[in-house]
Design a protein around this motif. Structure first.
Motif, PDB file in Angstrom:
ATOM      1  N   LYS A 166      54.771  64.732  -6.945  1.00 49.22           N
ATOM      2  CA  LYS A 166      55.908  65.651  -6.933  1.00 49.22           C
ATOM      3  C   LYS A 166      55.670  66.801  -7.905  1.00 49.22           C
ATOM      4  CE  LYS A 166      59.274  62.116  -5.703  1.00 49.22           C
ATOM      5  NZ  LYS A 166      60.478  61.390  -6.074  1.00 49.22           N
ATOM      6  N   ALA A 218      53.147  69.136  -6.477  1.00 48.91           N
ATOM      7  CA  ALA A 218      53.707  69.962  -5.397  1.00 48.91           C
ATOM      8  C   ALA A 218      54.602  71.051  -5.974  1.00 48.91           C
ATOM      9  CB  ALA A 218      54.494  69.085  -4.438  1.00 48.91           C
ATOM     10  N   ALA A 219      55.427  70.668  -6.944  1.00 47.49           N
ATOM     11  CA  ALA A 219      56.319  71.652  -7.563  1.00 47.49           C
ATOM     12  C   ALA A 219      55.501  72.708  -8.295  1.00 47.49           C
ATOM     13  CB  ALA A 219      57.270  70.956  -8.529  1.00 47.49           C
ATOM     14  N   LEU A 255      68.196  71.527  -3.397  1.00 47.81           N
ATOM     15  CA  LEU A 255      67.113  71.033  -4.243  1.00 47.81           C
ATOM     16  C   LEU A 255      67.622  69.902  -5.142  1.00 47.81           C
ATOM     17  CD1 LEU A 255      64.153  71.875  -4.749  1.00 47.81           C
ATOM     18  CD2 LEU A 255      64.977  73.376  -6.546  1.00 47.81           C
ATOM     19  N   GLY A 256      68.882  70.044  -5.555  1.00 51.46           N
ATOM     20  CA  GLY A 256      69.462  69.040  -6.442  1.00 51.46           C
ATOM     21  C   GLY A 256      69.660  67.701  -5.756  1.00 51.46           C
ATOM     22  N   GLY A 257      69.734  67.717  -4.420  1.00 50.02           N
ATOM     23  CA  GLY A 257      69.924  66.467  -3.702  1.00 50.02           C
ATOM     24  C   GLY A 257      68.624  65.703  -3.487  1.00 50.02           C
ATOM     25  N   LEU A 258      67.508  66.338  -3.841  1.00 52.96           N
ATOM     26  CA  LEU A 258      66.220  65.670  -3.633  1.00 52.96           C
ATOM     27  C   LEU A 258      65.943  64.696  -4.779  1.00 52.96           C
ATOM     28  CD1 LEU A 258      64.023  68.715  -2.524  1.00 52.96           C
ATOM     29  CD2 LEU A 258      65.144  67.027  -1.086  1.00 52.96           C
ATOM     30  N   PRO A 259      65.259  63.612  -4.457  1.00 51.59           N
ATOM     31  CA  PRO A 259      64.991  62.625  -5.507  1.00 51.59           C
ATOM     32  C   PRO A 259      63.841  63.055  -6.417  1.00 51.59           C
ATOM     33  CG  PRO A 259      64.092  61.869  -3.424  1.00 51.59           C
ATOM     34  CD  PRO A 259      64.762  63.168  -3.142  1.00 51.59           C
ATOM     35  N   VAL A 260      64.052  64.154  -7.099  1.00 48.48           N
ATOM     36  CA  VAL A 260      63.041  64.620  -8.047  1.00 48.48           C
ATOM     37  C   VAL A 260      63.773  65.020  -9.325  1.00 48.48           C
ATOM     38  CG1 VAL A 260      63.113  66.910  -6.990  1.00 48.48           C
ATOM     39  CG2 VAL A 260      61.208  66.305  -8.439  1.00 48.48           C
ATOM     40  N   LEU A 300      60.739  69.466 -12.350  1.00 51.31           N
ATOM     41  CA  LEU A 300      60.801  70.858 -11.903  1.00 51.31           C
ATOM     42  C   LEU A 300      60.584  71.816 -13.077  1.00 51.31           C
ATOM     43  CD1 LEU A 300      63.811  70.636  -9.417  1.00 51.31           C
ATOM     44  CD2 LEU A 300      61.374  70.646  -8.894  1.00 51.31           C
ATOM     45  N   SER A 327      71.957  62.000 -14.466  1.00 50.77           N
ATOM     46  CA  SER A 327      70.639  61.380 -14.480  1.00 50.77           C
ATOM     47  C   SER A 327      70.616  60.229 -15.463  1.00 50.77           C
ATOM     48  CB  SER A 327      69.586  62.413 -14.877  1.00 50.77           C
ATOM     49  OG  SER A 327      68.370  61.768 -15.144  1.00 50.77           O
ATOM     50  N   LEU A 359      75.007  65.760  -7.580  1.00 56.86           N
ATOM     51  CA  LEU A 359      74.710  67.061  -8.195  1.00 56.86           C
ATOM     52  C   LEU A 359      75.536  67.287  -9.440  1.00 56.86           C
ATOM     53  CD1 LEU A 359      74.547  69.336  -5.038  1.00 56.86           C
ATOM     54  CD2 LEU A 359      72.659  68.446  -6.380  1.00 56.86           C
ATOM     55  N   PRO A 366      71.850  57.509 -10.701  1.00 60.01           N
ATOM     56  CA  PRO A 366      71.893  58.562  -9.671  1.00 60.01           C
ATOM     57  C   PRO A 366      70.551  58.760  -8.967  1.00 60.01           C
ATOM     58  CG  PRO A 366      72.097  59.491 -11.883  1.00 60.01           C
ATOM     59  CD  PRO A 366      72.183  58.020 -12.031  1.00 60.01           C
ATOM     60  N   GLU A 367      69.476  58.496  -9.691  1.00 59.55           N
ATOM     61  CA  GLU A 367      68.136  58.673  -9.086  1.00 59.55           C
ATOM     62  C   GLU A 367      67.991  57.789  -7.840  1.00 59.55           C
ATOM     63  OE1 GLU A 367      68.674  58.552 -12.292  1.00 59.55           O
ATOM     64  OE2 GLU A 367      67.641  60.267 -13.183  1.00 59.55           O
ATOM     65  N   ARG A 394      69.781  59.333  -4.864  1.00 62.08           N
ATOM     66  CA  ARG A 394      69.059  60.473  -4.274  1.00 62.08           C
ATOM     67  C   ARG A 394      67.980  60.030  -3.295  1.00 62.08           C
ATOM     68  NH1 ARG A 394      68.724  62.708  -9.961  1.00 62.08           N
ATOM     69  NH2 ARG A 394      70.876  63.374 -10.177  1.00 62.08           N
ATOM     70  N   TYR A 433      56.955  70.356   1.568  1.00 61.12           N
ATOM     71  CA  TYR A 433      57.322  70.309   0.149  1.00 61.12           C
ATOM     72  C   TYR A 433      58.476  69.323  -0.067  1.00 61.12           C
ATOM     73  CZ  TYR A 433      59.311  71.918  -4.283  1.00 61.12           C
ATOM     74  OH  TYR A 433      59.814  71.969  -5.557  1.00 61.12           O
TER      75      TYR A 433
END
Lengths: 724, 289, 232
Positions: free
Chosen positions: A3, A6-7, A86-91, A96, A251, B50, B68-69, B72, B96
């Motif tokens: 990840k 990729a970022a 982007l915030g909904g992705l598990p990263v 980032l 998080s 979010l 939360p992780e 997601r 991506y």
């Protein structure tokens, strides 16, 4: 990792596909090439000086780029409502942010790379030794990278913390404040050196960083302290930015980021400690000097208790265990010349004295600021002579800031020595007030020409240093541990750092910095022609002319380096950007070679009492004149028109109290030359030369020179030439 | 199974965007209705992890907001307003997103990307830069990115806004297909979107839950309150606008459908209610109040 | 009149607050210090004052460039007129601000001490200046810097471009003590002769006119303002 990669790739793609950003490193490199290409005679051709100017101005301007990159990279997606997906992705936000930092640094590294390429090219062209070039490239690269890193992280934090577009204004104001404003006004003018590590880069500061001789070898220690703090601060800012992001978007890692921020804050404080404690020590030493300056203002400004010293032996040794330079100064004096009562010596207060011995036996002494006093009883012993030995230590830096720049009166580390005589690094006989007070912003400075030692025979031994040591005395022994000697000199200065000795065998050596190499070589060649001319008919080697030229930019703070000076057997030419080793300096070197002084001008006879009258200046100029006439084959008119000072000394505009002595004397010489009597003229001038034609500047601004009345000149002329 | 328990969100003091919202959502499509500013987007953002709630708890297929992780990893999210990096192609962007969603093997990722591209009918444009996409194409690309990785919960906020009728229908169908054995949480203020694809819905009003349950129950709120009558244009202008569900010009008169507790006038006849009428009847009281 | 008032409203923002803080800080600097050793007007009235120019330029455009610019382009207003209106507002504010700073300096020091660049003599003379002199000496540089900022904004359509361009130019001049910009130096501390001063001020004024012309051309091309929301 996938990840992050990729970022990172994505961020790189943004940066490297920007038509605005991509050309910037190339443009900066071209700008640097253009700046360095502008080096030309009439101005200095010191590559390092020009490069440092570029670092101070253009590199400072380039720090706007990391601000822009940092802010836009966050506002491109992390802070943009339409990129909420982007915030909904598990990263994690940390991934980032790290990718943005890494990609930003890859892009920003193109700037140091472009500058390094240009400097490398010019360095090779200027003949910089490979190790020097390597060291300087590394020196610049480390500072560039750190500056870009700190600025980029600061920009990332600002963009993460301030979501309003006002962040651009704040970032650009931060750019101006963190560079120009903080450097020029806060750190330098207000003397708030505690904030120096907060400068986005250190090369914006004038003073030592701009001197090739000492910037690296003497500045490395302080830079390490500052960079240590800056890296810790950068880590703190990054952690804080991560914590803000993780707080905004829920998080599990938030506590870890908070903990990291707290821990890094503590580490940053600790990382500041080495610099802070060094500054504290420096400020304490400065306070002692300020006190001394204050004392002197109380009306005791005249030196007192001065006495002649016959012999001075100095041993300067790097003590690896103590990590400091240890000194031993043995001064041999005649007892009957000592003042009555306590015997005072003047020594820079930053040099703590451990022990004083009289003829090998410990003697009680009292240290009060710059004065070391030895009890009268200790000196009452048998024998005509007494050898007073001082064992003492040098500070690594004798700090002397001014409202214009941070300066050093002395530097003494393993790799770097800057011990000018004016800094009082060895004991001077008597009490000689060294300092004078300024105002609130400029509490203390070295008094101009304050210290005199009187003529003595000298021996200086150096031992254990990591670089070659140069002195203003003649070198008596080679090898790593050097010995310098002089039969008669009134002081000595030591230099070591990034220095080279220019000049082929048999030429007058020029001690200078690698950036001046080409210029020094060209100057040395011209000087060699002059020497060859005079050596053929003048007993120069028996005279007290100089044996070496030192051409350097002093790290400020020494207070005495505005004009040429002769110390021992060396001519010190202070380097500035607006001058170079031009014809003026060639004439100065010619004079110093022949007469052993740095007097540059003709006397003013106006108001001079009859007993002080002397045509010594005119005779000196006639000696110089012959080189241009005979040695270079120039015509009378060409010399007067093209060679500096001759029109004033020997031309129509030369004026004495009532007549143009210089012109009359030259006309006599010209007549003799036309009459084929040049050898006689040379013989006559050599006779005067043997008697001594040195003009010495005295501490009280007066001059010491041989009194040669005009009548005597005419008398000798008639005797030699058989009439006019 | 998604469970919201006493969920509240306060942005500033006394400014509650959500207050004590409790919901249980099973598989299939679930609608979230409410006027603008009702708190739908806030609720979606909390479920999409979010923003954190001020209080309350969310559980998504057994994962709670404490981690939360983990949530997601099982969701796909399509926000209301969407932009993508303009210099990337659609395929590059999805690749991506695939990496970010943890699809490690390139071949696997390529296949999944191709699948979702086909599902949203973007295969032909997949190699074009995103900057050349129309608004509808970007939205389809958004849903493709949300579908990648086969999330168990798909959160879509106002997905049909700005789409043309054909794309809107296609979009609804796509979501319906996807919702088999999974949950699609669909937020909108366009009742027709919900009516055609959801069995159950919740209605938010001023941050609070005004209704939850099957759509027919929502519809029932308007039982005996939906009237149809013919009025002149002048009379139409005098009617409260939020009570007029529909109006259609028929010659010199306008035939309109009105939601009202009592007959709005002479000639008004009761008609069977629609979901939209139920929704308006539900919120109508508040508006009148 | 409403349009003029609208331009002034732009100052009521966080950026406006930052500019106000800088203004007050500068005023405090001008109105403090030792009257026995008055500070140089080159520092107080020029070097310190000029950063206000890019700040103002960025603030005055921040609303127009804050979101999609397409709407702006569709409005029945003259974009060129808007640029000139903003220029005028900026100039009025700069003149007023500088006058306040100079009043503070005068109050503290009893006179305005600087360099007088007369037409009669060859070299600048240090001493007391007439009340109008500091402003007249500054204006060409301020207008030039403003023009640079406005051109940067209109060409890039980013408000922060004004900050970047203006502050970079000012800092390059300050750090190099005028050497980098040569005859276009912004402050009056380095002119050796009066001729240098007049030439420099004429070049700055001429340059400002050209740059403002270019900015007017750029802003008038309406098609450039039709663009998607690509962030800042």
């Amino acid at each position: 990792m996938g990840k992050l990669l990729a970022a990172f790739r994505l961020e790189c793609r943004h940066l490297f596909s920007s038509w605005l950003l991509l050309p910037l490193p190339v443009l900066l490199g071209l700008w640097m090439a253009s700046s360095l290409s502008s080096m030309s005679p009439a101005q200095s051709q010191d590559l390092y000086l020009y490069t440092m100017d570029f670092q101070r101005i253009q590199f400072t301007l380039s720090l706007a780029v990391p601000f822009l990159v940092g802010v836009t990279s966050v506002r491109r997606d992390l802070d943009r409502p339409s990129y909420e997906w982007l915030g909904g992705l598990p990263v994690s936000s940390g991934t980032l942010l790290t990718a943005k930092l890494a990609a930003g640094m890859v892009y920003l590294s193109l700037f140091p790379a472009a500058m390094a390429l240009v400097y490398g090219w010019f360095g090779v062209r200027s003949g910089l030794p490979a190790d020097v070039l390597r060291g300087e490239l590394l020196w610049f690269a480390v500072q560039h990278e750190t500056a870009y890193l700190v600025t980029l992280v600061l920009a990332l934090l600002l963009a993460v913390a301030i979501r309003n577009r006002v962040v651009y204004l704040i970032a650009f104001c931060g750019w101006v404040f963190g560079t120009f404003f903080l450097s020029e006004f806060v750190v330098t003018r207000l003397s708030w050196y505690a904030l120096k590590p907060f400068l986005l880069h250190q090369m914006i500061q004038d003073g030592m960083p701009a001197t090739e001789a000492w910037s690296i070898k003497a500045g490395r220690g302080e830079l390490k302290r500052i960079l240590g703090f800056q890296l810790a601060a950068a880590a703190l800012l990054l952690a804080a930015a991560g914590a803000v992001l993780h707080k905004r978007r829920p998080s599990l890692a938030l506590p870890a980021w908070r903990l990291a921020t707290g821990a890094l804050a503590l580490i940053a404080v600790l990382a500041y400690w080495p610099y802070g404690s060094q500054l504290h020590e420096r400020q304490q030493r400065l306070a002692v000097k300020a006190q001394e300056a204050g004392l002197d203002r109380g009306g005791e400004e005249a030196p007192d208790g001065r006495f002649p010293v016959d012999k001075a032996s100095l041993a300067v040794r790097w003590d690896n265990e103590a990590g400091a330079v240890r000194l031993e100064a043995a001064l041999t004096v005649r007892r009957d010349r000592l003042p009555a009562g306590k015997v005072p010596f003047t020594l820079n207060p930053a040099f703590p004295v451990d022990e004083v011995l009289v003829n090998g036996r410990p003697a009680p002494f009292h240290r009060g600021g710059q004065t070391v006093t030895i009890a009268e009883e200790a000196l009452r012993a048998d024998g005509k002579e007494a050898t007073i030995t001082f064992r003492y230590k040098a500070p690594d830096y004798d700090w002397m800031p001014s409202p214009l720049e941070e300066g050093y009166a002395a530097i003494a580390t393993k790799e770097a020595l800057y011990l000018p005589a004016a800094s009082g690094w060895y004991p001077h006989p008597g009490r000689q007030p060294m300092y004078e007070g300024g105002d609130r912003l400029f509490p203390v400075r070295l008094r101009y020409n304050a210290l005199t030692f009187g003529d003595a025979s000298w021996e200086v031994r150096t031992d254990g240093f990591g670089t070659e040591v140069f002195a203003t005395l003649e070198e008596a022994g080679g090898g790593p541990d050097k010995v310098f000697q002089s039969g008669r000199a009134d002081g000595v200065s030591l230099y070591a750092g990034t220095l080279i000795r220019s000049g082929k065998s048999g030429e007058l050596p020029i001690v200078t910095t690698p950036g001046n190499r080409r210029e020094a070589e060209a100057f040395g060649d011209k000087l060699q022609q002059i020497r060859a001319y005079y050596d053929s008919w003048l007993p120069v080697r028996e005279g007290n002319g100089i044996r070496q030229i030192v051409y350097l930019q002093a790290p400020s703070g020494s207070g005495t380096r505005g004009s040429n000076t002769v110390e021992g057997r060396s001519l010190f030419i202070p380097q500035t950007k607006s001058h170079n080793l031009d014809n003026f300096q060639l004439l100065a070197a010619q004079k110093a070679y022949l007469f052993g002084d740095a007097d540059q001008h003709t006397f003013s006879y106006s108001g001079m009492p009859a007993e002080d009258f002397s045509v010594v200046s005119e005779i000196r100029y006639l000696l110089l004149y012959l080189y241009y006439r005979e040695g270079k084959g120039m015509s009378e008119q060409e010399v007067l028109r093209d060679v500096p000072y001759f029109a004033g000394a020997l031309g129509d505009s030369s004026r004495g109290e009532d007549r143009a002595y210089g012109k009359e004397m030259r006309q006599l010489v010209e007549k003799a030359i036309r009459g084929g009597k040049l050898p006689e003229v040379k013989k006559l001038l050599a006779g005067f030369y043997r008697e001594g034609l040195t003009v010495r500047q005295l501490p009280d601004e007066g001059l010491e020179y041989p009194r040669i009345p005009y009548e005597r000149w005419l008398e000798e002329w008639d005797k030699q030439m058989g009439g006019r | 199974m998604i469970q919201l328990d006493q969920l509240s969100k306060r942005y500033t003091k006394n400014d509650w965007a959500l207050r004590d919202v409790s919901l249980t959502i099973g598989t299939g499509m679930y609608g979230l209705l409410g006027p603008n500013g009702a708190g739908k987007t806030t609720l979606m953002r909390i479920v999409a992890t979010l923003i954190p709630p001020t209080s309350g708890e969310v559980s998504v297929y057994g994962h709670t907001l404490k981690r939360p992780e983990d949530i997601r990893k099982v969701i796909g999210y399509l926000p209301q307003s969407i932009q993508f990096y303009p210099s990337m192609t659609g395929r590059e962007l999805l690749d991506y997103v695939g990496v970010m969603k943890g699809i490690r093997h390139a071949a696997d990722r390529r296949k999944q990307v191709q699948d979702v591209l086909e599902q949203v009918h973007l295969t032909e444009k997949a190699s074009a830069k995103v900057r050349t996409y129309s608004g509808g194409m970007k939205r389809r690309l958004g849903i493709a990115s949300a579908l990648l990785g086969n999330p168990q919960l798909l959160i879509v906020d106002e997905p049909t806004a700005g789409l043309d009728p054909e794309e809107r229908v296609r979009f609804r169908n796509l979501l319906s297909r996807f919702s088999v054995d999974r949950t699609v949480l669909l937020s909108t203020h366009i009742v027709a979107d919900i009516e055609t694809s959801c069995e159950s819905a919740a209605v938010l009003s001023r941050g609070q839950l005004a209704f939850r349950g099957p759509l027919r129950e929502l519809q029932r709120h308007a039982d005996g309150k939906v009237w149809e009558m013919e009025v002149t244009e002048r009379e139409l202008a005098l009617l409260p606008p939020h009570r007029v569900v529909a109006s259609r010009r028929e010659g010199a008169v306008v035939r309109c459908t009105i939601v009202a507790e009592q007959s709005p006038g002479l000639g008004a006849v009761l008609v069977p209610p629609s979901v939209e009428a139920g929704y308006l009847a539900l919120l109508g009281g508040e508006r009148d109040g | 009149m409403e349009r003029w008032r609208y331009e002034l409203h732009a100052l009521r923002s966080v950026s406006g607050l930052a500019a106000a803080c800088y203004f007050l800080l500068g005023l405090a600097g001008a109105a403090s210090g030792d009257p026995e050793l008055p500070r140089s007007l080159v520092t107080v009235g020029e070097l310190s004052f000029l950063p206000l120019v890019p700040l103002l330029a960025a603030i005055l455009f921040s609303r127009e460039l804050g979101g999609g610019t397409e709407l702006l382009a569709s409005l029945p207003i003259s974009l060129e007129g808007m640029l000139w209106r903003k220029t005028a507002v900026a100039l009025v504010l700069l003149i007023a601000g500088h006058s306040v700073w100079m009043a503070g300096y005068y109050w503290r020091n009893g006179a305005l001490f600087g360099r007088h660049f007369g037409l009669a003599s060859d070299r600048p003379v240090g001493g007391e200046l007439a009340v109008y002199e500091p402003l007249l000496q500054l204006l060409p540089a301020a207008v030039f810097l403003l023009a640079v900022c406005l051109l940067a904004v209109t060409a890039s359509q980013k408000a922060y471009a004004a900050l970047a361009a203006g502050l970079a130019l000012w800092m390059a001049d300050a750090l190099s003590h005028g050497a980098l910009l040569g005859p276009f130096t912004l402050t009056n501390g380095t002119h050796e002769t009066n001729e240098d001063f007049w030439l420099n001020r004429c070049l700055l004024t001429g340059g400002a006119v050209l740059l403002l012309g270019a900015a007017t051309y750029w802003i008038g091309r309406r098609a450039r303002w039709v663009r998607e929301d690509t962030g800042d």
